[in-house]
Design an enzyme around this catalytic site. Sequence first.
Site, short mmCIF file in Angstrom:
data_model
loop_
_atom_site.label_atom_id
_atom_site.label_comp_id
_atom_site.label_asym_id
_atom_site.label_seq_id
_atom_site.Cartn_x
_atom_site.Cartn_y
_atom_site.Cartn_z
N GLY A 36 0.81 -1.22 0.00
CA GLY A 36 0.00 0.00 0.00
C GLY A 36 0.83 1.26 0.00
O GLY A 36 0.63 2.16 0.82
N TYR A 49 -12.96 -2.95 11.57
CA TYR A 49 -11.61 -2.38 11.45
C TYR A 49 -10.83 -2.57 12.76
O TYR A 49 -9.68 -3.01 12.74
CB TYR A 49 -11.74 -0.90 11.09
N LYS A 88 -7.42 -4.72 13.35
CA LYS A 88 -6.18 -4.08 13.84
C LYS A 88 -5.76 -4.67 15.19
O LYS A 88 -4.56 -4.81 15.46
CB LYS A 88 -6.38 -2.56 13.94
N1 LIG Z 1 -4.52 7.86 8.25
C1 LIG Z 1 -4.77 7.60 9.52
O1 LIG Z 1 -5.24 8.48 10.29
C2 LIG Z 1 -4.49 6.23 10.10
C3 LIG Z 1 -4.61 6.04 11.48
C4 LIG Z 1 -4.35 4.79 12.01
C5 LIG Z 1 -3.95 3.76 11.19
N2 LIG Z 1 -3.84 3.94 9.86
C6 LIG Z 1 -3.42 2.80 9.04
O2 LIG Z 1 -2.31 3.18 8.25
C7 LIG Z 1 -2.33 2.49 7.01
C8 LIG Z 1 -2.30 3.50 5.87
O3 LIG Z 1 -3.40 4.38 6.02
P1 LIG Z 1 -3.57 5.67 5.09
O4 LIG Z 1 -4.48 6.59 5.81
O5 LIG Z 1 -2.24 6.14 4.62
O6 LIG Z 1 -4.39 5.01 3.87
P2 LIG Z 1 -4.67 5.58 2.40
O7 LIG Z 1 -4.30 7.02 2.31
O8 LIG Z 1 -6.06 5.16 2.06
O9 LIG Z 1 -3.63 4.75 1.50
C9 LIG Z 1 -3.73 3.36 1.49
C10 LIG Z 1 -2.69 2.81 0.54
O10 LIG Z 1 -2.83 1.39 0.54
C11 LIG Z 1 -3.25 0.95 -0.77
N3 LIG Z 1 -4.22 -0.13 -0.56
C12 LIG Z 1 -5.44 -0.07 0.01
N4 LIG Z 1 -6.02 -1.28 -0.01
C13 LIG Z 1 -5.14 -2.12 -0.61
C14 LIG Z 1 -5.17 -3.50 -0.94
N5 LIG Z 1 -6.23 -4.27 -0.67
N6 LIG Z 1 -4.11 -4.02 -1.54
C15 LIG Z 1 -3.02 -3.28 -1.85
N7 LIG Z 1 -2.94 -1.96 -1.57
C16 LIG Z 1 -3.99 -1.40 -0.96
C17 LIG Z 1 -3.84 2.19 -1.45
O11 LIG Z 1 -3.76 2.13 -2.86
P3 LIG Z 1 -4.99 1.54 -3.72
O12 LIG Z 1 -6.25 2.17 -3.19
O13 LIG Z 1 -4.68 1.94 -5.14
O14 LIG Z 1 -4.97 0.07 -3.54
C18 LIG Z 1 -2.89 3.26 -0.89
O15 LIG Z 1 -1.67 3.24 -1.57
C19 LIG Z 1 -3.60 1.63 7.03
O16 LIG Z 1 -3.28 0.33 7.45
C20 LIG Z 1 -4.47 2.33 8.06
O17 LIG Z 1 -5.40 1.45 8.64
C21 LIG Z 1 -4.11 5.15 9.28
#
Ligand SMILES: NC(=O)c1ccc[n+]([C@@H]2O[C@H](COP(=O)([O-])OP(=O)(O)OC[C@H]3O[C@@H](n4cnc5c(N)ncnc54)[C@H](OP(=O)(O)O)[C@@H]3O)[C@@H](O)[C@H]2O)c1
Length: 240
Positions: free
Chosen positions: A14, A152, A156
């Site tokens: 991702g 979710y 997690k």
């Molecule tokens: N942002 C926050 O506040 C936050 C807080 C706590 C935890 N997290 C965790 O941090 C991680 C990243 O979050 P983010 O906010 O940066 O997410 P994001 O902006 O939605 O980016 C997600 C990335 O993962 C890819 N992705 C999603 N589903 C996928 C799949 N099934 N297979 C392969 N690639 C996939 C997406 O590309 P495509 O859509 O093109 O596949 C994108 O590159 C996640 O695990 C999330 O749960 C985020």
Amino acid sequence: MNLKLEGKKALVTGGTRGIGRSIVLALAHSGVNVVTCARGDGEALARELKEIGGDHHVVKADMGDPEDVTRLVEECRTRLGSLDLVVHNAGVISHIPFPELPLAEWHRVVNTNLTGAYLLIQGTLPLLGAGSSIVLIGSRVATIGIPLRAHYTAAKAGLIGLTRSAAKELGPKGIRVNVIAPGPVETEAETPPEVRERYQRMIPLGRLGQADEIAGPVLFLASDLSTFVTGETIHVDGGI
Ligand SMILES: NC(=O)c1ccc[n+]([C@@H]2O[C@H](COP(=O)([O-])OP(=O)(O)OC[C@H]3O[C@@H](n4cnc5c(N)ncnc54)[C@H](OP(=O)(O)O)[C@@H]3O)[C@@H](O)[C@H]2O)c1
């Protein structure tokens, strides 16, 4: 500080947006060769990586699909030969009242966030040697809970148990396994003003995190600064 990561090899799932993109770019800038994946278009990231230099590859793969995970691991084997760092960052979320949560949505979220981690660790094990590091990107909400996200938070929270057991089983091989659990982090996704204000009030540091502030702890877990850290969940949440 030189973390001495030059020439290491990493797989980050991702990596085309948000936290994953910051992790990939931070690693590439540190001299690490990176394979990353996403379901969608990775051309912009591939161009950025080309400018940085190194042996990087952006692969189209869905972490919710076991065949794609196998193909992704095979790409790592043929492109890099072995791995020093595996980061499962790909994650999906949705906001649905628990009584209405459909089974298909439960499976989609658990498959990508948790089953994807299991498949990835198992698949990459033959490529990992002593001194290598596995990092699972969890979430602060896993141990707090939050309405509308039972699927979710369950996924997690599962990463924490997976990490505890895998750390015990893989420790004798010299492989470390840890979770990084971010609090609210700003990404390309828009944060509604009322949500931002609520988080700013809840977070002692008075702001949301930046994606680079999650990449930092990943570099720490990839480096020799963390060689005695395993089975741990590191909360990176501004003290929320
Ligand atoms: N942002 C926050 O506040 C936050 C807080 C706590 C935890 N997290 C965790 O941090 C991680 C990243 O979050 P983010 O906010 O940066 O997410 P994001 O902006 O939605 O980016 C997600 C990335 O993962 C890819 N992705 C999603 N589903 C996928 C799949 N099934 N297979 C392969 N690639 C996939 C997406 O590309 P495509 O859509 O093109 O596949 C994108 O590159 C996640 O695990 C999330 O749960 C985020």
